[in-house]
Write an enzyme that holds these catalytic residues in place. Sequence first.
Site, short mmCIF file in Angstrom:
data_model
loop_
_atom_site.label_atom_id
_atom_site.label_comp_id
_atom_site.label_asym_id
_atom_site.label_seq_id
_atom_site.Cartn_x
_atom_site.Cartn_y
_atom_site.Cartn_z
N LYS A 51 30.63 11.00 -9.51
CA LYS A 51 29.55 10.86 -8.52
C LYS A 51 29.17 9.40 -8.34
CE LYS A 51 24.58 11.00 -8.59
NZ LYS A 51 24.04 9.97 -9.46
N ASN A 52 28.96 8.70 -9.45
CA ASN A 52 28.45 7.34 -9.31
C ASN A 52 29.49 6.37 -8.75
OD1 ASN A 52 25.91 8.10 -9.98
ND2 ASN A 52 26.02 7.47 -12.13
N ARG A 110 19.52 7.01 -4.08
CA ARG A 110 19.36 5.61 -4.41
C ARG A 110 20.55 4.79 -3.88
NH1 ARG A 110 16.09 2.56 -6.95
NH2 ARG A 110 16.85 0.79 -8.13
N CYS A 159 16.47 9.44 -8.06
CA CYS A 159 15.72 9.99 -9.19
C CYS A 159 14.63 9.03 -9.64
CB CYS A 159 16.64 10.23 -10.38
SG CYS A 159 17.76 11.61 -10.19
N ARG A 184 12.34 1.21 -10.87
CA ARG A 184 13.75 0.87 -10.64
C ARG A 184 13.83 -0.25 -9.61
NH1 ARG A 184 17.33 6.23 -9.91
NH2 ARG A 184 19.00 4.81 -10.49
N PRO A 185 13.48 -1.47 -10.01
CA PRO A 185 13.47 -2.58 -9.05
C PRO A 185 14.87 -2.92 -8.55
CG PRO A 185 13.15 -3.41 -11.29
CD PRO A 185 13.17 -1.91 -11.39
N ILE A 186 14.94 -3.64 -7.42
CA ILE A 186 16.25 -4.11 -6.94
C ILE A 186 16.25 -5.64 -6.77
CG2 ILE A 186 16.96 -1.93 -5.85
CD1 ILE A 186 16.29 -3.26 -3.13
N ASP A 187 15.37 -6.28 -7.55
CA ASP A 187 15.26 -7.74 -7.44
C ASP A 187 16.59 -8.46 -7.70
OD1 ASP A 187 14.70 -6.61 -10.07
OD2 ASP A 187 14.41 -8.68 -10.74
N ASP A 197 22.47 8.25 -18.93
CA ASP A 197 22.59 9.50 -18.17
C ASP A 197 22.95 10.69 -19.08
OD1 ASP A 197 22.13 7.94 -15.99
OD2 ASP A 197 24.21 7.87 -15.33
N ILE A 252 17.41 1.40 -21.35
CA ILE A 252 17.73 1.19 -19.93
C ILE A 252 16.55 1.62 -19.06
CG2 ILE A 252 19.40 1.61 -18.07
CD1 ILE A 252 20.79 0.43 -20.50
N ARG A 266 22.46 17.32 -6.52
CA ARG A 266 22.84 15.96 -6.11
C ARG A 266 24.03 15.46 -6.92
NH1 ARG A 266 18.70 11.92 -7.03
NH2 ARG A 266 20.56 10.74 -6.59
C1 EPZ Z 1 23.20 3.38 -12.08
O1 EPZ Z 1 21.91 3.15 -11.52
C2 EPZ Z 1 23.44 4.87 -11.99
N1 EPZ Z 1 23.35 5.28 -10.60
C3 EPZ Z 1 22.42 5.63 -12.84
O2 EPZ Z 1 22.79 6.99 -12.84
C4 EPZ Z 1 22.44 5.11 -14.26
O3 EPZ Z 1 21.41 5.71 -14.98
C5 EPZ Z 1 22.27 3.59 -14.29
O4 EPZ Z 1 23.26 2.96 -13.43
C6 EPZ Z 1 22.42 2.98 -15.68
O5 EPZ Z 1 23.68 3.27 -16.18
C7 EPZ Z 1 24.38 5.11 -9.78
O6 EPZ Z 1 25.42 4.61 -10.15
C8 EPZ Z 1 24.21 5.58 -8.38
P1 EPZ Z 1 21.12 -0.37 -13.07
P2 EPZ Z 1 21.47 1.69 -11.14
O7 EPZ Z 1 20.92 -1.27 -11.91
O8 EPZ Z 1 22.65 0.93 -10.64
C9 EPZ Z 1 17.10 -2.70 -14.27
C10 EPZ Z 1 22.47 9.31 -12.69
O9 EPZ Z 1 21.76 10.12 -13.33
N2 EPZ Z 1 17.24 -3.40 -12.98
O10 EPZ Z 1 22.34 -0.57 -13.91
O11 EPZ Z 1 20.29 1.81 -10.28
C11 EPZ Z 1 16.79 -1.22 -14.09
O12 EPZ Z 1 15.43 -1.00 -13.87
C12 EPZ Z 1 21.92 7.97 -12.25
O13 EPZ Z 1 23.62 9.55 -12.33
C13 EPZ Z 1 16.34 -4.40 -12.67
O14 EPZ Z 1 15.43 -4.74 -13.43
O15 EPZ Z 1 21.05 1.13 -12.56
C14 EPZ Z 1 17.31 -0.64 -15.37
O16 EPZ Z 1 16.37 -0.82 -16.39
C15 EPZ Z 1 20.47 7.82 -12.50
N3 EPZ Z 1 16.48 -5.05 -11.46
C16 EPZ Z 1 18.54 -1.52 -15.70
O17 EPZ Z 1 18.35 -2.71 -14.92
C17 EPZ Z 1 17.48 -4.74 -10.60
O18 EPZ Z 1 17.56 -5.36 -9.53
C18 EPZ Z 1 19.90 -0.92 -15.33
O19 EPZ Z 1 19.85 -0.43 -13.98
C19 EPZ Z 1 18.38 -3.72 -10.93
C20 EPZ Z 1 18.23 -3.05 -12.13
#
Ligand code: EPZ
Length: 422
Positions: free
Chosen positions: A23-24, A94, A118, A123-126, A308, A330, A400
């Site tokens: 999925k991811n 997302r 979810c 879940r910031p995107i900074d 996950d 995480i 989903r």
């Molecule tokens: C991916 O989310 C997955 N989603 C998530 O799976 C998974 O839990 C996550 O990676 C961690 O492995 C998809 O691939 C669609 P990250 P993502 O950016 O990319 C922080 C599921 O159940 N962060 O690696 O959104 C964030 O808050 C889903 O299948 C920032 O601070 O995760 C987190 O603490 C849910 N700023 C950490 O980094 C940012 O700009 C890792 O998040 C981006 C992230």
Amino acid sequence: MEEVIKIEGGHRLHGTVRISGSKNSTVALIPACVLGNAPVTIYGVPNISDVKSLTVLLRELNVEVKQLDEETLYIDPTHMENTPMVSNAVSKLRASYYFMGALLGKYGHAQIKMPGGCYLGPRPIDLHLKGFEALGATVKYEHGCYILHADELVGNRIFLDIPSVGATINIMMAAVYAKGRTVIENAAREPEIIDIATLLNKMGARITGMGTSTLTIDGSVQPLKGCFHEIIPDRIEAATYIIMAAAMADDMVIENIIPQHIEAILMKLEEIGIKMKVGTDFVQIYGREGELRPTEILTKPYPGFATDVQQPFTALLTQAKGQSIVTETIYTERFKHCYELNKMGADIDVRIPSGFINGSTPLSGTSVVATDLRCGAALVVAGLMADGITEIHDVYHIDRGYDHLDEKLRSLGAVFWRETVE
Ligand code: EPZ
């Protein structure tokens, strides 16, 4: 009226289950396909609602999408138009944020609503946005929309404070046509990153270092072309079925997997007393040797224990004798499933960022809510083990991410059905 999942617990599982495409990976591969100007065919596409939402978004961009067979999607961006992405479908998941990188990379401009997905705490995107800015883009947020613009994107050296999966993929897509070289340091190393980079390279991109923490993208001068791509197996779905087998099977095979992708999870299962055989593309679970032992889990970026999988694993740990401790590094607030498991008889004390699971406790079926996708997976695991009937609400979260869940579980011997309730 609402559709709920019902599970009659206590039935042993047996047989073989085939794991679907990731999925991811899929949710990033689909937006990546629009970076070129020619058709891409992807195989191994799971039948999940996130894919349906992305298909709606592609059509809104005037991209032709055809489902060639159950697992094959044909995506042709030849007549694509870069229109603002403001429809409801954006908020359903997302991963719609991957269109930021794809559209910015291809057109130098993207306008897109805030993505959904979810709720796992903030879940910031900074890091995504900082990466786009480092490539020369301006970022504005107006009326609930991100507006990204660059007259020209130029490669740069980018250090990610956190190895974010989403930021790594998004910046990689934005950099595909940027002038010169982009280097992402402290990049995420998840197998899904390798899958997306492999697709982009087949399309003509020049990406190296995927799977390591230094990712290099040399900007392409030529438009990317079409290709055929097979998606990697879903390591989270695989881990979920392995956990179900650990909970309820004496002999069950989980096939079409890459065992190296779930090594951290397999090691933990062995540690708590699950007997297994690990093949090249399958895992066979033989049940447990005596009582399950408690353990400690710390979620980490790949190759560490995946966040996950933390949720379904917690459901299994309710059956270990003694106290297990699960700590999230995480998503520190990813513990809503514990409150639902407690409704079923578990004894979990949540003190963020940890859950203290006191076992073993018998579980009994009751009405619970899938507050997010993997909470849903945890409740399915718990429902299979519980005495009586478990009724799971908000099942759209589960749909989903789990392809053909009903059919797969029934073929393994689970008593699992859906009902429409008031
Ligand atoms: C991916 O989310 C997955 N989603 C998530 O799976 C998974 O839990 C996550 O990676 C961690 O492995 C998809 O691939 C669609 P990250 P993502 O950016 O990319 C922080 C599921 O159940 N962060 O690696 O959104 C964030 O808050 C889903 O299948 C920032 O601070 O995760 C987190 O603490 C849910 N700023 C950490 O980094 C940012 O700009 C890792 O998040 C981006 C992230």
